[in-house]
Design an enzyme around this catalytic site. Structure first.
Site, PDB file in Angstrom:
ATOM      1  CD  GLU A  27      -0.086  -5.167   5.997  1.00 22.59           C
ATOM      2  OE1 GLU A  27       0.019  -5.859   4.954  1.00 22.59           O
ATOM      3  OE2 GLU A  27      -0.344  -3.945   5.971  1.00 22.59           O
ATOM      4  CB  CYS A  46      -0.991  -0.068   1.159  1.00 24.98           C
ATOM      5  SG  CYS A  46      -2.436   0.953   0.884  1.00 24.98           S
ATOM      6  CG  HIS A  68      -3.059  -3.253   3.968  1.00 21.05           C
ATOM      7  ND1 HIS A  68      -2.041  -2.530   4.514  1.00 21.05           N
ATOM      8  CD2 HIS A  68      -3.832  -2.365   3.295  1.00 21.05           C
ATOM      9  CE1 HIS A  68      -2.169  -1.249   4.201  1.00 21.05           C
ATOM     10  NE2 HIS A  68      -3.256  -1.130   3.461  1.00 21.05           N
ATOM     11  NE  ARG A  87      -7.443   7.746   2.545  1.00 17.46           N
ATOM     12  CZ  ARG A  87      -8.022   8.652   1.759  1.00 17.46           C
ATOM     13  NH1 ARG A  87      -9.318   8.536   1.467  1.00 17.46           N
ATOM     14  NH2 ARG A  87      -7.351   9.643   1.263  1.00 17.46           N
TER      15      ARG A  87
HETATM   16  N1  GLN Z   1      -3.575   6.306   0.980  1.00 18.26           N
HETATM   17  C1  GLN Z   1      -2.314   6.045   1.630  1.00 18.26           C
HETATM   18  C2  GLN Z   1      -1.175   6.832   0.994  1.00 18.26           C
HETATM   19  O1  GLN Z   1      -1.374   7.534   0.089  1.00 18.26           O
HETATM   20  C3  GLN Z   1      -1.975   4.573   1.617  1.00 18.26           C
HETATM   21  C4  GLN Z   1      -2.978   3.810   2.453  1.00 18.26           C
HETATM   22  C5  GLN Z   1      -2.436   2.600   3.117  1.00 18.26           C
HETATM   23  O2  GLN Z   1      -1.211   2.363   3.196  1.00 18.26           O
HETATM   24  N2  GLN Z   1      -3.332   1.839   3.694  1.00 18.26           N
HETATM   25  O3  GLN Z   1      -0.070   6.721   1.428  1.00 18.26           O
END
Ligand code: GLN
Length: 203
Positions: free
Chosen positions: A185, A80, A183, A143
Site C-alpha cells: 500500500e 504486516c 506493505h 518491523r
Molecule cells: N511490528 C508490528 C506488530 O507487531 C507490525 C509492523 C507493521 O505493521 N508495519 O504488529
C-alpha cells in the site's frame, strides 16, 4: 459490479489501503463497527501494531463478529500487522494479544531483527510477477513479521530473494485468505490489491 471491500479502520495505515483498493477497482468502506463489517464482500487488515489492534477489536466489539465472518469464508487480506492478526500462531507477542486464527501459519513478530528492522527489496510474487512481461515487485518491510512455518493447504507466494533473511516466507495464501509481511500500500504498485480484488470478485 465492483466488490465492496472493507478496511479495518481501528488503527494503522488505513488510508493507504483504501486508496490502493480504489485504484485497483474496488468500492471501499472503512470498518469500525459490526454493521459495517456485515456489508463488505472482503476485508483488508492494515499494517500498524498488532497488539494494539487486538485490544481495539475488543473495545469496538468487533472480535467475535470478525471471527464469525472469517469462519464463514469472507475473503481477507492482511499486510504486516494484518498478517499477524490473521495467523493461527504468533511467536514473540504479548500473552494477552488475541488473533483471528484464519490462516494456518506460525508468524514471528518483528522477525527481521534490529539491523534490518526496515528494508526494501525486489521480489517475485507467484500469480503476479510471473505473468507475461511483469516486473518484479518492490517490497517494503517495516518491523515486519515473517512466516516461520505453514500448514497443509497454505500456498507460499513470495520469499526474500537475498541478504540475511534469504528464503524467509513473506507472502502466503490459504483459500480466500491472503497475507504479506510487507506493505504494497505504500509503493504505488497496486498489483497485490488487484490480486485481492480479483479474489473477492470470484469468491
Ligand atoms: N511490528 C508490528 C506488530 O507487531 C507490525 C509492523 C507493521 O505493521 N508495519 O504488529
Amino acid at each position: 459490479m465492483s466488490p465492496l471491500i472493507g478496511v479495518l479502520a481501528l488503527q494503522g495505515d488505513v488510508r493507504e489501503h483504501a486508496e490502493a483498493l480504489a485504484a485497483a477497482g474496488a468500492d471501499v468502506l472503512e470498518v469500525r463497527r459490526a454493521s459495517e463489517l456485515d456489508r463488505v464482500d472482503g476485508l483488508v487488515i492494515p499494517g500498524g501494531e498488532s497488539t494494539t489492534m487486538s485490544r481495539l477489536l475488543g473495545v469496538f466489539d468487533l472480535y467475535d463478529p470478525l471471527v464469525a465472518r472469517l469462519r464463514d469464508g469472507m475473503p481477507a487480506y492482511g499486510s504486516c500487522a494484518g498478517m499477524i492478526m490473521l495467523a493461527s500462531n504468533i511467536l514473540d507477542t504479548r500473552a494477552d494479544a488475541r488473533h483471528l486464527d484464519a490462516l494456518d501459519v506460525t508468524v514471528r513478530r518483528n522477525a527481521f531483527g534490529r539491523q534490518v528492522e526496515s528494508f526494501e527489496t525486489d521480489l517475485e510474487f507467484t500469480g503476479i510477477t510471473d505473468l507475461p512481461d511483469a516486473a518484479p515487485m518492490r517490497a517494503v518491510f517495516i518491523r515486519a513479521p515473517w512466516v516461520e512455518s505453514v500448514g497443509d493447504g497454505v500456498e507460499i507466494l513470495a520469499t526474500v530473494p537475498s541478504g540475511p533473511a534469504t528464503g524467509r516466507v513473506v507472502a502466503v495464501r490459504q483459500g480466500n485468505v491472503l497475507a504479506t509481511s510487507f506493505h504494497p500500500e505504500v509503493t504505488g504498485d497496486h498489483r497485490v490489491h488487484g490480486y485481492f480484488v480479483d479474489l473477492v470478485g470470484t469468491a
